[in-house]
Design an enzyme around this catalytic site. Structure first.
Site, PDB file in Angstrom:
ATOM      1  N   HIS A 131       0.740  -1.217   0.060  1.00 37.83           N
ATOM      2  CA  HIS A 131      -0.036   0.181  -0.084  1.00 37.83           C
ATOM      3  C   HIS A 131       0.820   1.275   0.009  1.00 37.83           C
ATOM      4  O   HIS A 131       0.276   2.312  -0.204  1.00 37.83           O
ATOM      5  CB  HIS A 131      -0.882  -0.001   1.248  1.00 37.83           C
ATOM      6  CG  HIS A 131      -2.380   0.691   0.945  1.00 37.83           C
ATOM      7  ND1 HIS A 131      -2.496   1.610  -0.198  1.00 37.83           N
ATOM      8  CD2 HIS A 131      -3.311   0.846   1.958  1.00 37.83           C
ATOM      9  CE1 HIS A 131      -3.505   1.951  -0.075  1.00 37.83           C
ATOM     10  NE2 HIS A 131      -4.179   1.735   1.136  1.00 37.83           N
ATOM     11  N   ARG A 132       2.060   1.212   0.390  1.00 33.68           N
ATOM     12  CA  ARG A 132       2.921   2.436   0.333  1.00 33.68           C
ATOM     13  C   ARG A 132       3.158   2.683  -1.404  1.00 33.68           C
ATOM     14  O   ARG A 132       3.572   3.734  -1.638  1.00 33.68           O
ATOM     15  CB  ARG A 132       4.339   1.987   0.706  1.00 33.68           C
ATOM     16  CG  ARG A 132       4.597   1.733   2.161  1.00 33.68           C
ATOM     17  CD  ARG A 132       5.769   1.231   2.635  1.00 33.68           C
ATOM     18  NE  ARG A 132       6.172  -0.164   1.955  1.00 33.68           N
ATOM     19  CZ  ARG A 132       7.251  -0.586   2.158  1.00 33.68           C
ATOM     20  NH1 ARG A 132       8.241  -0.074   2.942  1.00 33.68           N
ATOM     21  NH2 ARG A 132       7.504  -1.787   1.468  1.00 33.68           N
TER      22      ARG A 132
END
Length: 424
Positions: A397-398
């Site tokens: 998700h980064r």
């Protein structure tokens, strides 16, 4: 390690001397020249490192030469020099290297790690240093168990295991809380034998190494999993037809999934990327190497099939069958286990409806495939039976947000739903 020769054997050039077993593969060390085994320096079960001597071999067709003459007395400081050193018969055979030729093994000084890594610099390869950094370990604190005090991956893993069990580990010389800085409670210590009969079974080497990697990936990568279904009714019919026409091949659904994934990676290049070590830059890749999770008796391995975009379905089927066989026989080489851009973990042959695969760092996404099932689908007029394939896309998700992941999953499902798209 297995020794394939004995003292007195006559060997040919390139004949296998020993079989070495690493964490995930085995390899044979060939003789660099023909000759007769005069002395073996290893035995079954020994652990070897690069540079270790395996055997002393009398090379065929060569005669022993006298030692070089000493320098004249008038120049005592000069080292002994021979104008033209002659080859010697007894040579040390080294793993992965040709013999050193003019210097007999007995004339070499004993190995000392401080000669190679002077001072207090830890004696470890760049790969082991990178592994330690990924786990947040100060390699200065790790004691090496290999020849000359060299630090290997197992030493780093054992250090982490001991630190977590004891509730603290020094990183950069300072202690951190239990759980490696995550403020977790120490692992519970339970005497299970008090409650009934037990049996202890050691983990395989693959399980130990992969376990450390999986724990790191799960702890350090913020995982999110997007689920989707692909209608593969037409694809499955075509696959069976193509398989009937090529009975010598095992044409699995996985080869179609690989081609569909490549199409999706081209459409969404952020998935074909990796974060750099600083976590501040994204490295976009222009090649398409796909890792395939293979279940083996010793644990899970992920060999890599390269340049999937440049190969047809039948070529991929042949390569997939060959690399899966080598994985089960533990014969994968290092180059067959590295360089992946994106991984696929398929449980379709076993069952299940969905799962959360763990991203294989430094990749940023992984596709999980479950078992296809016939379901009623509304076509605008009526419910019709269709074969639906569950897809589970885990991502970092980064790097990837939810909307982009949903678009990727839908695009991938559309590719699998219309096999004509795979030809574009």
């Amino acid at each position: 390690m297995e020794v394939l020769v004995k003292v007195g054997d006559t060997i040919a050039k390139d004949q296998s001397l020993v079989t070495l077993e690493s964490d995930k593969a085995t390899m044979e060390v060939p003789a660099p020249f023909a000759g007769v085994i005069r002395e073996l320096k290893v035995k079954v079960g020994d652990e070897l490192s690069e540079g270790d001597v395996i055997a002393i071999v009398d090379a065929a067709g060569e005669a022993a030469a006298p030692a070089p003459a000493p320098a004249p007395a008038a120049a005592p400081a000069a080292p002994p020099v021979a104008e033209k050193p002659a080859p010697i018969a007894a040579r040390g055979v080294l793993p992965g290297n040709a013999p050193e030729g003019d210097v007999p093994p007995t004339a070499r000084p004993p190995f000392d790690a401080k000669i190679v890594m002077p001072g207090d610099v830890p004696y470890a390869s760049p790969a082991v240093r990178a592994f330690a950094r990924e786990l947040g370990v100060d390699i200065q604190q790790v004691k090496g168990s290999a020849r000359g005090g060299r630090i290997v991956r197992e030493d780093v893993a054992a250090y982490v295991k001991h630190a977590l069990a004891s509730g603290a580990r020094p990183v950069g010389g300072a202690p951190v809380p239990a759980g490696g800085g995550l403020n977790l409670l120490p692992w519970p210590k339970v005497d299970f034998a008090k409650f009934g009969e037990i049996e202890e079974k050691p983990l395989s080497r693959i399980q130990k190494i992969s376990g450390a990697n999986l724990a790191r990936n799960w702890a350090m990568i913020p995982h999110v999993t997007q689920h989707e279904e692909a209608d593969i009714t037409e694809l499955e019919a075509f696959r069976k037809q193509l398989g009937a026409e090529n009975k010598e091949l095992k044409l699995t659904p996985l080869v179609f999934q690989m081609k569909a994934v490549v199409a999706a990676l081209k459409a969404f290049p952020q998935f074909n990327a990796s974060l750099d070590a600083s976590g501040e830059k994204l490295i976009l890749k222009k090649y398409f190497h796909i890792g395939i999770a293979v279940d083996t008796p010793d644990g899970l391995v992920v060999p890599v099939i390269r340049d999937v975009d440049k190969k047809g379905l039948l070529d991929l089927a042949r390569e997939l069958g060959e690399i899966s066989r080598k994985a089960r026989e533990k014969k994968l080489g290092p180059n067959e286990m590295s360089g992946g851009c994106f991984s696929i973990s398929s449980l379709g042959g076993i069952g299940g409806t969905a799962f959360t695969p763990i991203v294989n760092a430094p990749e940023v996404a992984i596709l999980g495939v479950s078992k296809a099932a016939i379901k009623p689908v509304w076509n605008g007029k009526e419910f019709a039976p269709r074969l639906l394939l569950p897809l589970s896309l885990s991502y970092d998700h980064r790097v990837i947000d939810g909307a982009l992941a949903a678009r990727f999953a839908v695009f991938l499902a559309n590719q699998l739903g219309d096999i004509r798209r795979l030809l574009l």
